[in-house]
Design a protein around this motif. Structure first.
Motif: not given
Ligand code: FE2
Ligand code: FE2
Length: 188
Positions: A1-14
């Motif tokens: 099953m897919f590891d949800q922690t791989l999902l990027r939630q942070a926006p791109l750097p400023d």
């Protein structure tokens, strides 16, 4: 099953926003360098948002017994194929043609492009898991109601993950790429 922690939630750097501050989303429509090719690319993103949401909603209707197995099979087969096939083609083109063009025009945004490429790799894994669950669901829809309901639950969960990933990825990609295109008068 897919590891949800791989999902990027942070926006791109400023620092990836320097051109976005100059060309905010509200101003794109009026800008003479915002051409049809770029509008078409944004429309493809809208299609992906709509398709992934339809695939998720179809699973909900079937799980709530509001959609017959035969109807669900037809929708899952058609919409699932369209979503996976079109996303693979879209990413392949972005990684091999679109991002290199943006990087050549303005290498200041390479960090952002690398993050977007990494999103594509994560999304590929989700799409593979989704495809496997969808294939099993299509098989069970003809064989076993109980097994089909369990697999449709997996399809639903993968479709939700795809929606979540796309929500972050597409906005970041649009807000990185379109200002570069406008500023450097690309894709004329
Ligand atoms: Fe992308
Ligand atoms: Fe894209």
């Amino acid at each position: 099953m897919f590891d949800q922690t791989l999902l990027r939630q942070a926006p791109l750097p400023d620092e990836m926003r320097i051109l976005l501050d100059k060309y905010p989303r509200e101003a794109w429509d009026e800008h003479p360098n915002f051409k049809q090719a770029t509008k078409n690319w944004l429309s493809a993103h809208q299609m992906f948002r709509a398709l992934s949401s339809s695939v998720r909603k179809d699973a909900e209707l079937y799980l709530d017994r509001q959609l017959k197995p035969g109807d669900y099979a037809a929708r899952l087969s058609y919409r699932g194929n369209a979503l996976v096939g079109n996303l693979h083609g879209h990413h392949h083109w972005e990684d091999n043609s679109y991002f290199p063009e943006l990087s050549a025009a303005d290498p200041r945004f390479d960090i952002g492009l690398k993050i977007l490429e990494s999103d594509h790799r994560v999304l590929n894994r989700v799409l593979n898991d989704f495809t496997e669950a969808a294939m099993r669901t299509l098989e069970y829809l003809h064989l076993s109601k109980e097994a089909a309901l369990i697999e449709a639950g997996n399809v639903h969960s993968m479709a939700l993950t795809i929606e979540k990933l796309l929500a972050r990825h597409l906005v970041d990609e649009e807000e990185l790429a379109v200002p570069i295109i406008i500023h450097h008068k690309l894709r004329d």
